[in-house]
Structure formats: C-alpha cells, structure tokens
Design a protein around this motif. Structure first.
Motif, mmCIF file in Angstrom:
data_model
loop_
_atom_site.group_PDB
_atom_site.id
_atom_site.type_symbol
_atom_site.label_atom_id
_atom_site.label_comp_id
_atom_site.label_asym_id
_atom_site.label_seq_id
_atom_site.Cartn_x
_atom_site.Cartn_y
_atom_site.Cartn_z
ATOM 1 N N GLN A 66 18.204 39.173 60.709
ATOM 2 C CA GLN A 66 17.252 39.278 61.580
ATOM 3 C C GLN A 66 15.835 39.603 60.953
ATOM 4 O O GLN A 66 14.728 39.629 61.540
ATOM 5 N N ASP A 67 16.008 40.112 59.670
ATOM 6 C CA ASP A 67 14.852 40.533 59.046
ATOM 7 C C ASP A 67 15.203 40.225 57.615
ATOM 8 O O ASP A 67 15.991 39.794 57.155
ATOM 9 N N THR A 68 14.166 40.759 56.819
ATOM 10 C CA THR A 68 14.151 40.619 55.274
ATOM 11 C C THR A 68 15.127 41.600 54.526
ATOM 12 O O THR A 68 15.377 41.579 53.215
ATOM 13 N N THR A 69 15.724 42.421 55.131
ATOM 14 C CA THR A 69 16.572 43.353 54.611
ATOM 15 C C THR A 69 17.975 43.117 54.641
ATOM 16 O O THR A 69 19.011 43.417 53.529
ATOM 17 N N GLY A 70 18.111 41.914 55.431
ATOM 18 C CA GLY A 70 19.771 41.428 55.566
ATOM 19 C C GLY A 70 20.779 42.336 56.192
ATOM 20 O O GLY A 70 21.753 42.011 55.910
ATOM 21 N N GLU A 71 20.248 43.533 56.670
ATOM 22 C CA GLU A 71 21.371 44.534 57.232
ATOM 23 C C GLU A 71 21.920 43.998 58.676
ATOM 24 O O GLU A 71 23.209 44.192 58.658
ATOM 25 N N LEU A 72 21.015 43.548 59.341
ATOM 26 C CA LEU A 72 21.650 42.984 60.371
ATOM 27 C C LEU A 72 21.514 41.593 60.541
ATOM 28 O O LEU A 72 20.704 40.909 60.275
ATOM 29 N N LEU A 73 22.644 40.807 61.049
ATOM 30 C CA LEU A 73 22.731 39.548 61.506
ATOM 31 C C LEU A 73 22.912 38.859 62.820
ATOM 32 O O LEU A 73 23.511 39.584 63.505
ATOM 33 N N ASP A 74 22.615 37.654 62.942
ATOM 34 C CA ASP A 74 22.799 36.957 64.145
ATOM 35 C C ASP A 74 23.513 35.868 64.024
ATOM 36 O O ASP A 74 23.602 35.134 62.949
ATOM 37 N N THR A 75 24.739 35.668 65.032
ATOM 38 C CA THR A 75 25.522 34.533 64.923
ATOM 39 C C THR A 75 26.192 34.188 63.585
ATOM 40 O O THR A 75 25.547 33.554 62.675
ATOM 41 N N LEU A 76 27.110 34.703 63.065
ATOM 42 C CA LEU A 76 27.442 34.544 61.547
ATOM 43 C C LEU A 76 28.894 33.614 61.887
ATOM 44 O O LEU A 76 29.509 33.425 62.841
ATOM 45 N N GLN A 77 29.256 33.038 60.643
ATOM 46 C CA GLN A 77 30.105 32.251 60.413
ATOM 47 C C GLN A 77 31.298 33.104 59.383
ATOM 48 O O GLN A 77 30.866 33.464 58.538
ATOM 49 N N VAL A 78 32.483 33.085 59.655
ATOM 50 C CA VAL A 78 33.464 33.835 59.145
ATOM 51 C C VAL A 78 34.799 32.874 58.349
ATOM 52 O O VAL A 78 35.186 32.098 59.253
ATOM 53 N N TYR A 79 34.631 33.009 57.302
ATOM 54 C CA TYR A 79 35.785 32.075 56.416
ATOM 55 C C TYR A 79 37.208 32.475 56.700
ATOM 56 O O TYR A 79 37.445 33.729 56.492
ATOM 57 N N VAL A 80 38.073 31.635 57.293
ATOM 58 C CA VAL A 80 39.398 31.999 57.625
ATOM 59 C C VAL A 80 40.351 31.182 56.655
ATOM 60 O O VAL A 80 40.492 30.118 56.699
ATOM 61 N N GLN A 81 41.258 31.970 56.093
ATOM 62 C CA GLN A 81 42.249 31.455 55.349
ATOM 63 C C GLN A 81 43.328 31.091 56.196
ATOM 64 O O GLN A 81 44.269 31.844 56.270
ATOM 65 N N GLY A 82 43.481 29.929 56.900
ATOM 66 C CA GLY A 82 44.401 29.633 58.011
ATOM 67 C C GLY A 82 45.996 29.708 57.520
ATOM 68 O O GLY A 82 46.720 29.734 58.413
ATOM 69 N N ALA A 83 46.073 29.395 56.119
ATOM 70 C CA ALA A 83 47.481 29.577 55.781
ATOM 71 C C ALA A 83 47.950 30.976 55.920
ATOM 72 O O ALA A 83 49.240 31.066 55.834
ATOM 73 N N VAL A 84 47.394 31.965 55.678
ATOM 74 C CA VAL A 84 47.854 33.168 55.699
ATOM 75 C C VAL A 84 47.330 34.110 57.024
ATOM 76 O O VAL A 84 47.894 35.207 57.116
ATOM 77 N N VAL A 85 46.325 33.880 57.441
ATOM 78 C CA VAL A 85 45.852 34.596 58.839
ATOM 79 C C VAL A 85 46.116 33.991 60.149
ATOM 80 O O VAL A 85 46.070 32.783 60.227
ATOM 81 N N PRO A 86 47.017 34.759 60.893
ATOM 82 C CA PRO A 86 47.707 34.357 62.058
ATOM 83 C C PRO A 86 46.465 33.878 62.894
ATOM 84 O O PRO A 86 45.310 34.373 63.008
#
Length: 186
Positions: free
Chosen positions: A110-130
């Motif tokens: 949301q700003d140049t500090t990178g502290e707050l994010l909007d709409t993020l993507q999360v990497y999921v290891q499908g073989a181990v995460v239910p």
C-alpha cells in the motif's frame, strides 16, 4: 582431537550448504509457480531473500535470473525506496517450515514501506498442504488496531496445479500485515 574437530567442522559445513540449497530450490519453485508474475520491471520487490549482504544489484539479479526478465529487488529494511520509482512496491517473503509448512507470498504494498499489502498470492505446496487448510493473516484496521482473519484454501481463487501439485491461492483483502501470514490445517 584435531581429526575429530575437522570431521565436526566438515559435517557442520555440509549441513549448512544442504540447508541453503533447500532454501534456494524452494525460492526457485515459488518463481516457477508464478509468484512474481504480476511484478514488472518498473516495480520494486521488497523481500527477505538476503543475497550478498543485501546488495540491491545482487538482489535484483537473483530475481531476474529466475523470472527471465529485468526486476528490481532489495531486502526489507536495507535502505530507502528509490525516489525515481515509477511502479508499485511488492512484498515477497519466503519461509521454510513456517507454521509447519514451507510458505511464500507476494502482494502489492500500500506504500513504500511494504508493511501493508493488498490482495496477495500465497504459494501452496499441494502435495503436503491439505485442501481444507486455512490461510491465517492479520489486517490493520483504520483505527490502527489489528484484526486476525482466516480463509480456507477451498474458498480462495487458485491457479491450476503445476506438475508438482503446487498452486497459488489469492487472498483478496486490504491492509494485510506483511510477515503475519500462515497456513494451518483446516
């Protein structure tokens, strides 16, 4: 004693290299899955991948090498965001064995500090995460307080699984606190 010390030192060094190699392969897997696809050459990636003592040129080359395009990166807290930045700032984090799983995410700041994010993507290891696992995160409310939130992977928009079974899950929210994201069994 000298021989035992040499054998111990060699074992420690090999273990350290093996662990760093695992971290390296995990980062490559996240890039291959498309975690940085939304980032352009005009944007800045604030990350926790500390390459060559947080040298911004080394950070940028590290990302560019695997994405196949020119990107600009620097370690969070290693310096000021350049004044001539023409694009957006993104937060990119990778963690090994974080809450029980290897985890990575990327979102527009949301700003140049990178502290707050909007709409993020999360990497999921499908073989181990239910599939019914839950992404837990915190948001900062307008009054400055923090609120815990969660979303089931089944309720997220997801990319198709790759050959390893991994995919990206999208969390659509605003004011998400960077470095406060985890996946837990549902």
């Amino acid at each position: 004693g000298l021989c035992a010390n040499g054998a111990y030192t060699r074992a420690c060094l090999r273990n350290h290299h093996a662990q760093n190699l695992d971290n390296y392969y995990f980062f490559v897997d996240t890039i291959s899955a498309g975690l940085a696809d939304a980032v352009t050459g005009d944007d800045l990636i604030l990350c926790n991948e500390n390459v060559w003592g947080s040298n911004p040129d080394a950070e940028s080359n590290f990302f560019s090498r695997f994405t196949g395009r020119e990107l600009h990166a620097q370690v969070m807290g290693a310096g000021e965001v350049p004044d001539d930045l023409t694009g957006s700032v993104y937060g990119y984090q990778t963690y090994r064995n974080y809450g029980g799983y290897d985890l990575a995410w990327c979102g527009r700041a949301q700003d140049t500090t990178g502290e707050l994010l909007d709409t993020l993507q999360v990497y999921v290891q499908g073989a181990v995460v239910p599939d019914n696992a839950v992404i837990k995160y915190k948001v900062r409310l307008p009054d400055g307080t923090e609120e815990a939130r969660a979303i089931c992977l089944l309720d997220c928009d997801k990319t198709p699984r790759n050959a390893k079974g991994d995919y990206l899950a999208t969390v659509e929210d605003s004011s998400i606190l960077n470095a406060k994201i985890m996946i837990w069994d549902g």
